[in-house]
Scaffold this active site. Sequence first.
Site, PDB file in Angstrom:
ATOM      1  N   GLU A 142       0.713  -1.181   0.010  1.00 38.02           N
ATOM      2  CA  GLU A 142      -0.158  -0.149   0.017  1.00 38.02           C
ATOM      3  C   GLU A 142       0.861   1.305   0.169  1.00 38.02           C
ATOM      4  O   GLU A 142       0.743   2.151   1.071  1.00 38.02           O
ATOM      5  CB  GLU A 142      -0.956  -0.076   1.327  1.00 38.02           C
ATOM      6  CG  GLU A 142      -2.030  -1.227   0.979  1.00 38.02           C
ATOM      7  CD  GLU A 142      -3.415  -0.915   2.016  1.00 38.02           C
ATOM      8  OE1 GLU A 142      -3.367  -0.184   2.878  1.00 38.02           O
ATOM      9  OE2 GLU A 142      -4.322  -1.771   2.031  1.00 38.02           O
TER      10      GLU A 142
ATOM     11  N   TYR B   8     -11.468  -4.223   0.356  1.00 38.29           N
ATOM     12  CA  TYR B   8     -12.042  -4.756   1.539  1.00 38.29           C
ATOM     13  C   TYR B   8     -13.761  -4.560   1.240  1.00 38.29           C
ATOM     14  O   TYR B   8     -13.862  -3.252   0.645  1.00 38.29           O
ATOM     15  CB  TYR B   8     -11.639  -4.129   2.537  1.00 38.29           C
ATOM     16  CG  TYR B   8     -10.266  -4.593   3.064  1.00 38.29           C
ATOM     17  CD1 TYR B   8     -10.178  -5.878   4.064  1.00 38.29           C
ATOM     18  CD2 TYR B   8      -9.151  -4.001   2.850  1.00 38.29           C
ATOM     19  CE1 TYR B   8      -8.959  -6.267   4.365  1.00 38.29           C
ATOM     20  CE2 TYR B   8      -7.655  -4.416   3.172  1.00 38.29           C
ATOM     21  CZ  TYR B   8      -7.810  -5.712   3.979  1.00 38.29           C
ATOM     22  OH  TYR B   8      -6.571  -6.222   4.322  1.00 38.29           O
TER      23      TYR B   8
ATOM     24  N   GLU C 187      -4.916  -8.757  -0.440  1.00 35.79           N
ATOM     25  CA  GLU C 187      -5.482  -8.497   0.672  1.00 35.79           C
ATOM     26  C   GLU C 187      -7.177  -8.235   0.141  1.00 35.79           C
ATOM     27  O   GLU C 187      -7.601  -7.696  -0.805  1.00 35.79           O
ATOM     28  CB  GLU C 187      -5.241  -7.141   1.485  1.00 35.79           C
ATOM     29  CG  GLU C 187      -3.928  -7.324   2.333  1.00 35.79           C
ATOM     30  CD  GLU C 187      -3.557  -6.116   2.903  1.00 35.79           C
ATOM     31  OE1 GLU C 187      -4.355  -5.394   3.228  1.00 35.79           O
ATOM     32  OE2 GLU C 187      -2.202  -5.853   3.276  1.00 35.79           O
TER      33      GLU C 187
HETATM   34  O1  AHR Z   1      -5.169  -6.067   6.908  1.00 38.79           O
HETATM   35  C1  AHR Z   1      -5.321  -4.727   7.562  1.00 38.79           C
HETATM   36  C2  AHR Z   1      -4.566  -3.834   6.887  1.00 38.79           C
HETATM   37  O2  AHR Z   1      -5.368  -3.415   5.825  1.00 38.79           O
HETATM   38  C3  AHR Z   1      -3.148  -3.988   6.376  1.00 38.79           C
HETATM   39  O3  AHR Z   1      -2.104  -3.869   7.115  1.00 38.79           O
HETATM   40  C4  AHR Z   1      -3.178  -2.872   5.121  1.00 38.79           C
HETATM   41  O4  AHR Z   1      -2.310  -3.244   3.874  1.00 38.79           O
HETATM   42  C5  AHR Z   1      -4.403  -2.587   5.038  1.00 38.79           C
HETATM   43  O5  AHR Z   1      -4.896  -1.256   4.921  1.00 38.79           O
END
Ligand code: AHR
Length: 521
Positions: free
Chosen positions: A196, A262, A325
């Site tokens: 990131e 996410y 992720e």
């Molecule tokens: O998974 C938690 C966090 O989410 C990670 O450290 C980061 O890469 C993302 O923003």
Amino acid sequence: MKGLHRSLALCLGLLTAVPAWGQDAAVSVKVDQPGPVLAPEIQGQFAEHLGRLIYEGIWVGEKSSIPNIRGYRKDVIEALKAIRVPLIRWPGGCFADEYHWRDGIGPRNKRPVGVNTNWGGVPETNEFGTHEFMEYSELVGAKTYVNGNIGTGSAREMADWVEYLTSPSNSTLAQTRRANGRDKPWTLDWFAIGNETWGCGGNMRPEYYTDQLRQIRTFIKPAPGQPTKIIASGGNSDDLKWTDVVMAGSANMIDAISLHHYALPSFGRATRGTWKDKGSATEFGESDWFALMVTATQMDDLLTRHSAVMDKHDPKKKVALVVDEWGNWFDPTPGTNPGFLEQQNTLRDAVTAAVNLNIFHKHADRVRMANIAQMVNVLQALILTDGPKMLRTPTYHVFDMYKDFQGATQFPVTVTAPKYSYAERSLPAISASAARAKDGSILVALTNIDPNTAVTTAITLDGATASTVSGRILTAPAMNSHNSFSAPETVKPAPFAGAGLNGTTLSVSLPAKSVVVLVVR
Ligand code: AHR
């Protein structure tokens, strides 16, 4: 879809798969048009130094009363081996860009203690370091993905780490590794240059990161014979510009670029919310169920769009898109340290996990790794621990049901599904994927995201021979059914008797809010 709608769709030639009479949905599996092999790493895991993941979740120390193998808790190793975890990414996440690997080698009692500034400001003892991670991966049987530090590190620090890990020579670094207890080099499967980097990894602009990447990549030299693939830090969700700039400047120097996405109920609400009021992991109604489905299923569109950008620079698809992720992110469990990102895991998580795995299968020509965030005790965890207790979450069970997709050969799938509607918005109720498993059987995965209505589905296996069908189902009475330490088996898979086979057509009765994986032989 029934009656008039179906006839109309037929007249308009809109459907490629048409529900048979009496069926609500149709899935067409092109067994005669096999696609790419599904990289086992699509079921990869992410293990960051965050909250109770490393410390307690996997490492308890040799003197712990919790049964362990040289300090690694046994129950978790056994659970991970049972789902054949193919790969573990470590040490972060945001943590990676403040991690200095030399702090985590040598005698444990002499390692420096730092502060985990990203996650709760707690002490980082460095008890779990390079040797522990590599040994742990060997114990689990997983490939290794080490994330390098570009934020506060340097080209030299990363190059040295790779030499330490992989060199068979008598260099000082290799000899130091031997002095620390490891004679032979380890196998380093993947190495990332930053995490990131548009945010916690340095707030860089893509042009600046790309120049840094090009420079550092030059000096990352795994020993000859190592399979190490190099990953560029990629964009967030729909940041296509990031992918474009990095690919334009470095496609010929990298093996993969990452993507993070996410799913937050707040992002799927009718009035788009924020990171502040994400929503509860367990106390939610249908409004937040639907909202989560909206933001989780966006993955499909994101992969299509990022892949299209990559195609401009890499039409032969040599560079992989790795979703290193992904998962659901809710408000932390009340009473826990908010910096630890602890959350319960319900049937809702299982449903979105299955939908995402189906999406990764669809995009397997580009997507060759995906790491759910995270493996134990953090975010959409597969495993939760409480002192000596351990439980498998509904998400764990999805990975268990999908494990034979690892290394299977994908089949293209067309789905015609009824709508799941809520508050004047709608999504297709059914998600599906299919593949030829390594043992020759045909796997068909189906998810019904509608929490209220069962869906009868006709599945045609074009070009297959089939004589038996069996399967497993994961469902539960409530949208928020979950496993707790007092009732750890509330949500678990059961044999599925709702599928019938007639020639090469399956008829499946899919209960509301359920995940089914069928095996056809
Ligand atoms: O998974 C938690 C966090 O989410 C990670 O450290 C980061 O890469 C993302 O923003």
